[in-house]
Design an enzyme around this catalytic site. Structure first.
Site, PDB file in Angstrom:
ATOM      1  CE  LYS A  69      72.252  71.404   9.716  1.00 26.98           C
ATOM      2  NZ  LYS A  69      71.919  70.243   8.919  1.00 26.98           N
ATOM      3  CG  ASP A  76      76.309  70.744  10.799  1.00 34.84           C
ATOM      4  OD1 ASP A  76      77.033  70.810   9.785  1.00 34.84           O
ATOM      5  OD2 ASP A  76      75.336  69.964  10.903  1.00 34.84           O
TER       6      ASP A  76
HETATM    7  O1  C5P Z   1      81.441  67.030  12.921  1.00 34.26           O
HETATM    8  P1  C5P Z   1      80.429  66.235  13.653  1.00 34.26           P
HETATM    9  O2  C5P Z   1      80.933  65.745  14.994  1.00 34.26           O
HETATM   10  O3  C5P Z   1      79.101  66.909  13.763  1.00 34.26           O
HETATM   11  O4  C5P Z   1      80.168  64.939  12.784  1.00 34.26           O
HETATM   12  C1  C5P Z   1      79.429  63.857  13.267  1.00 34.26           C
HETATM   13  C2  C5P Z   1      79.720  62.648  12.380  1.00 34.26           C
HETATM   14  O5  C5P Z   1      79.133  62.852  11.091  1.00 34.26           O
HETATM   15  C3  C5P Z   1      81.173  62.386  12.127  1.00 34.26           C
HETATM   16  O6  C5P Z   1      81.728  61.602  13.130  1.00 34.26           O
HETATM   17  C4  C5P Z   1      81.132  61.661  10.792  1.00 34.26           C
HETATM   18  O7  C5P Z   1      80.748  60.307  10.983  1.00 34.26           O
HETATM   19  C5  C5P Z   1      79.989  62.333  10.085  1.00 34.26           C
HETATM   20  N1  C5P Z   1      80.445  63.445   9.202  1.00 34.26           N
HETATM   21  C6  C5P Z   1      81.103  63.142   8.047  1.00 34.26           C
HETATM   22  N2  C5P Z   1      81.540  64.160   7.230  1.00 34.26           N
HETATM   23  C7  C5P Z   1      81.296  65.436   7.553  1.00 34.26           C
HETATM   24  C8  C5P Z   1      80.593  65.779   8.727  1.00 34.26           C
HETATM   25  C9  C5P Z   1      80.180  64.745   9.543  1.00 34.26           C
HETATM   26  O8  C5P Z   1      81.338  61.974   7.726  1.00 34.26           O
HETATM   27  N3  C5P Z   1      81.711  66.403   6.731  1.00 34.26           N
END
Ligand code: C5P
Length: 311
Positions: free
Chosen positions: A16, A143
């Site tokens: 993406k 994502d």
């Molecule tokens: O959701 P995911 O595990 O992919 O997110 C990885 C990290 O990215 C989270 O732990 C956070 O630090 C950051 N993040 C965030 N806000 C979001 C998505 C991700 O702060 N909306």
């Protein structure tokens, strides 16, 4: 070869790019509210699952050495989450043919999570509904739901609540892959540091950008591309500014950091122009490699299902 060894499901799942990534203030849970306009692009990982004695992961591809092969891999976590939900053993061999840049801001890990989930669901004949799969995806990462549905979508909340978007036509892109990855949490922390001096407004989708997607107008889309994480990615990796400059000089309509980076994305006015931008980026010496791809692309798709009565 035993019948179970012949049983195999192969799923193709796209990368993406975020054409708009509006980021709000940090929430109490540490995540950030987003208005995240995702476009799936035609660079794919392929996930193949076969029955095995235990859960194991293998990976092939130029960046395979950077992919974790333990239970931290989102593909393993997807298989475990699905198996737990159905009270079955997660005994499966997951093979990842990796073509999406690793830790590049193109959701390669999320793609593998969504792909493994769909593949295991088919392998284990669970017939989960799309909503059930999306709920597991949202548990795996912000994502991951988008990697399952593909196309174009607005993600709100932490990016996991999706509204599919209409698009027309095909947008030609070039992706410049940098040496080494950037950690998404680190980039968000840098965003917090850079924005600490003033209130961060609530994130909102840009109506002009949504219009440009709907009408397939690359020039209008180029004028509206935005990524609130770009200053943070550039602060952590200042050399990315040279890559952006080289792509713009080569005729890209617009250039931006893809998601949390360090991959940079260049929108071109035609497939031929995209090839020229890719060549110029390679010649500039400001990136490791440059890939041409078109968006939108289809989400996670079963491309092969063989064995045990399915052929
Ligand atoms: O959701 P995911 O595990 O992919 O997110 C990885 C990290 O990215 C989270 O732990 C956070 O630090 C950051 N993040 C965030 N806000 C979001 C998505 C991700 O702060 N909306």
């Amino acid at each position: 070869m035993t019948p179970s060894e012949r049983t195999r499901v192969r799923v193709r799942v796209p990368a993406k790019v975020n054409v708009q990534l509006a980021v709000g203030a940090a929430r109490p849970d540490g995540f950030h509210d987003l208005a995240n306009v995702f476009l799936a692009v035609g660079l794919y990982d392929e996930i193949t699952v076969t029955p095995a004695d235990t859960l194991r992961i293998t990976c092939e591809g130029p960046d395979a050495g950077q992919v974790p092969l333990d239970a931290t891999n989102l593909a393993a976590r997807a298989a475990l989450a699905l198996a737990r939900r159905h009270g079955i053993d997660p005994h499966v061999h997951i093979h990842i043919a990796k073509d999406i840049p690793v830790a590049g801001g193109m959701a390669g890990g999320s793609a593998d999570g969504a792909g493994a989930l769909l593949a295991c669901d088919a392998l284990w004949s669970l017939n989960s509904s799309r909503d059930e799969l999306l709920a597991i995806c949202a548990e795996l990462g912000s994502d991951v739901p988008f990697s399952l549905i593909g196309g174009a979508a607005l993600g709100t909340g932490r990016g996991e609540q999706l509204t599919p978007l209409d698009t027309d036509g095909a947008f030609p892109w070039v992706f410049a892959v940098a040496d080494g990855g950037l950690s998404t949490p680190t980039v968000f922390r840098e965003f917090d540091r850079l924005t600490a001096h003033a209130p961060v407004p609530p994130p909102a989708a840009d109506p002009a950008l949504l219009d440009a997607l709907r009408t397939g107008d690359a020039t209008a889309l180029a004028a509206t591309l935005s990524n609130d994480l770009q200053p943070a990615a550039l602060s952590l990796r200042p050399s990315l500014a040279d890559t952006l400059t080289a792509g713009r000089a080569a005729g890209a309509l617009a250039a931006l950091v893809s998601g949390s980076g360090p991959t940079t994305a260049f929108l071109a006015k035609s497939p031929e122009a995209a090839d020229e931008v890719a060549e110029a980026l390679l010649a500039s010496g400001t990136c490791r490699t440059a890939r041409v791809a078109t968006s939108p692309a289809e989400g996670a798709t079963v491309v092969e299902h063989t064995g045990q009565g399915r052929n």
